[in-house]
Design a protein around this motif. Structure first.
Motif, short mmCIF file in Angstrom:
data_model
loop_
_atom_site.label_atom_id
_atom_site.label_comp_id
_atom_site.label_asym_id
_atom_site.label_seq_id
_atom_site.Cartn_x
_atom_site.Cartn_y
_atom_site.Cartn_z
N ALA A 189 0.84 -1.20 0.00
CA ALA A 189 0.00 0.00 0.00
C ALA A 189 0.88 1.26 0.00
N ALA A 190 1.95 1.25 0.81
CA ALA A 190 2.87 2.38 0.81
C ALA A 190 3.57 2.51 -0.55
N TYR A 191 3.90 1.40 -1.15
CA TYR A 191 4.53 1.42 -2.48
C TYR A 191 3.59 2.02 -3.53
N GLN A 192 2.33 1.64 -3.49
CA GLN A 192 1.37 2.15 -4.48
C GLN A 192 1.13 3.64 -4.30
N ARG A 193 1.06 4.12 -3.05
CA ARG A 193 0.89 5.56 -2.83
C ARG A 193 2.10 6.32 -3.36
N ARG A 194 3.27 5.77 -3.16
CA ARG A 194 4.47 6.43 -3.66
C ARG A 194 4.47 6.50 -5.18
N GLU A 195 4.13 5.41 -5.83
CA GLU A 195 4.23 5.34 -7.28
C GLU A 195 3.13 6.13 -7.98
N THR A 196 2.00 6.34 -7.33
CA THR A 196 0.93 7.12 -7.96
C THR A 196 1.41 8.53 -8.27
N GLU A 197 2.03 9.18 -7.30
CA GLU A 197 2.51 10.54 -7.52
C GLU A 197 3.68 10.57 -8.51
N VAL A 198 4.52 9.54 -8.47
CA VAL A 198 5.64 9.46 -9.42
C VAL A 198 5.11 9.33 -10.85
N THR A 199 4.07 8.54 -11.03
CA THR A 199 3.47 8.36 -12.35
C THR A 199 2.81 9.65 -12.83
N LEU A 200 2.12 10.35 -11.93
CA LEU A 200 1.49 11.62 -12.31
C LEU A 200 2.52 12.63 -12.76
N LEU A 201 3.72 12.56 -12.19
CA LEU A 201 4.75 13.53 -12.53
C LEU A 201 5.29 13.34 -13.94
N GLN A 202 5.09 12.16 -14.52
CA GLN A 202 5.69 11.87 -15.82
C GLN A 202 5.24 12.86 -16.89
N SER A 203 3.95 13.20 -16.92
CA SER A 203 3.47 14.13 -17.93
C SER A 203 3.89 15.57 -17.64
N ARG A 204 4.37 15.83 -16.42
CA ARG A 204 4.73 17.19 -16.03
C ARG A 204 6.24 17.41 -16.01
N ALA A 205 7.01 16.32 -16.03
CA ALA A 205 8.45 16.47 -15.87
C ALA A 205 9.26 15.66 -16.85
N GLY A 206 8.61 14.98 -17.78
CA GLY A 206 9.34 14.14 -18.72
C GLY A 206 9.65 12.78 -18.12
N SER A 207 10.36 11.98 -18.87
CA SER A 207 10.66 10.63 -18.44
C SER A 207 12.07 10.25 -18.91
N PRO A 208 13.05 10.16 -18.00
CA PRO A 208 12.94 10.38 -16.56
C PRO A 208 12.78 11.86 -16.23
N PRO A 209 12.26 12.17 -15.04
CA PRO A 209 11.97 13.56 -14.70
C PRO A 209 13.23 14.41 -14.53
N TRP A 210 13.04 15.70 -14.73
CA TRP A 210 14.15 16.66 -14.66
C TRP A 210 13.59 17.99 -14.18
N GLY A 211 14.24 18.60 -13.20
CA GLY A 211 13.73 19.81 -12.58
C GLY A 211 13.36 20.92 -13.56
N PRO A 212 14.28 21.36 -14.44
CA PRO A 212 13.93 22.42 -15.39
C PRO A 212 12.76 22.06 -16.30
#
Length: 361
Positions: A149-172
């Motif tokens: 359950a902790a793993y799934q909560r962690r990965e949900t936000e990581v997956t949402l970030l993909q469309s906002r930060a690229g893949s792999p994510p990058w700050g700029p």
């Protein structure tokens, strides 16, 4: 000899009980030497293979089973040690040879009962062993839903970030994409969500350290690289836009490096608790300019020039860069810009994120 066997058996049983309690029951960061040794031994052969593979995707496929396998091997190790410990106790209080004591211990521990006898001196030990096996297995079964359950909560936000930060994510890339779609006003919500995410990861990954090595479902995602990207975006936001609201940005940034420090404390990683803002960082000014250029290309508004913003950005990044780089190397995270070198690869300087284009017309 029998006294020595009894003392050794008691030490083994009590030591493994302590490991079980520290790993499965106590809801706070505790270190178990036994589980650390088991996880290290399980990981070593997989890491040796991964270090010889050139592609990040291949490395990820090899390392993906390590953490789940370590959980299974830890359970088997606990049961094996309990079996040996109870066998030593039974050999100490009776005249059974150690081999027969192992059969008696195993029969009781796994509630098989085929070796039960009429030895009154062994009844108490047999009862304890018979209770130990089901209790440990039951605790492990109950532990898995909490872990995943902790793993799934962690990965949900990581997956949402993909469309906002690229893949792999990058700050700029985060700031560039928000500027590209004219949603810079929504950055506050992003940083607020990641402040809470950092707090949850800090709690779960220190209580259940094996989660640190649980890899994302996709090879180009990683929880640590995602956190580093959000922290870099927050540092860039503070460095380039001093007139904008700072509360949520600073809270997200602080929650991020507190999360990394909590994990470092658990793993015994040394770091400077109060670095000076003028201390040097590994990220070069040239790489910084490369990221700023990406932001400028997408129309990100900047109140300071790169030369003016660099000292401010460096003053924020000094709080988390060392730990982020160390952990990224340790878990062999997916290579990404601004995330340092890995075990067998150099630092990535060229962004690997795709370029989104707006419709024309």
């Amino acid at each position: 000899m029998r006294v020595l066997q009894g003392i050794t058996g008691a030490v083994v049983v009590l030591g493994i009980f302590s490991s079980v309690l520290r790993t499965l029951v106590i809801p706070r960061p505790t270190r178990s030497g036994f589980t650390q040794i088991v996880h290290g031994l399980v990981r070593r052969p997989f890491q040796l293979v991964a270090d010889r593979l050139p592609e990040a995707e291949s490395k990820d496929r090899v390392l993906a089973p390590v953490a789940p396998l370590a959980i299974v091997v830890t359970l088997m190790g606990w049961l094996a040690c309990f079996m040996v410990g109870y066998a030593l106790l039974e050999a100490a209080v009776s005249r059974l040879p150690f081999q027969d004591a192992m059969v008696e211990s195993g029969s009781s521990l796994f509630t098989l009962g085929f070796a039960s006898g009429s030895r009154v001196t062994l009844n108490v030990i047999d009862f304890c062993a018979a209770a130990t096996g089901p209790v440990v297995i039951g605790l492990q079964i109950g532990y898995l839903p909490t872990l995943y359950a902790a793993y799934q909560r962690r990965e949900t936000e990581v997956t949402l970030l993909q469309s906002r930060a690229g893949s792999p994510p990058w700050g700029p890339e985060i700031l560039a994409r928000y500027a590209q779609v004219e949603l810079l006003h929504s950055l506050t919500e992003l940083f607020r969500n990641w402040e809470r995410w950092s707090a949850e990861v800090s709690e779960s990954h220190t209580t259940y350290p094996v989660l640190i090595h649980f890899r994302s479902p996709k090879a180009n995602r990683n929880w640590l690289i995602a956190l580093l990207a959000v922290m870099d975006a927050a540092a860039l936001r503070l460095a380039f836009n001093p007139s904008h609201p700072k509360a949520e940005v600073r809270l997200a940034l602080r929650a991020g490096f507190v999360c990394l420090r909590d994990i470092a404390d658990l793993r015994g990683i040394p770091y400077d608790r109060d670095p000076h803002p003028d201390d040097p960082i590994e990220l070069t000014y040239e790489d910084f300019l490369h990221g700023v250029a990406r932001m400028a290309d997408q129309g990100y508004p900047m109140e300071r020039t790169p030369e003016e913003a660099w000292p401010h950005f460096r003053g924020w990044r000094i709080n988390y860069e060392q730990l982020a780089y160390w952990l990224a190397r340790d878990i062999d995270a997916v290579p990404a810009p601004w995330s340092g070198p890995r075990r067998t690869t150099v630092a990535v300087r060229t962004p690997v994120t795709p370029v989104d284009r707006r419709p024309v017309g």
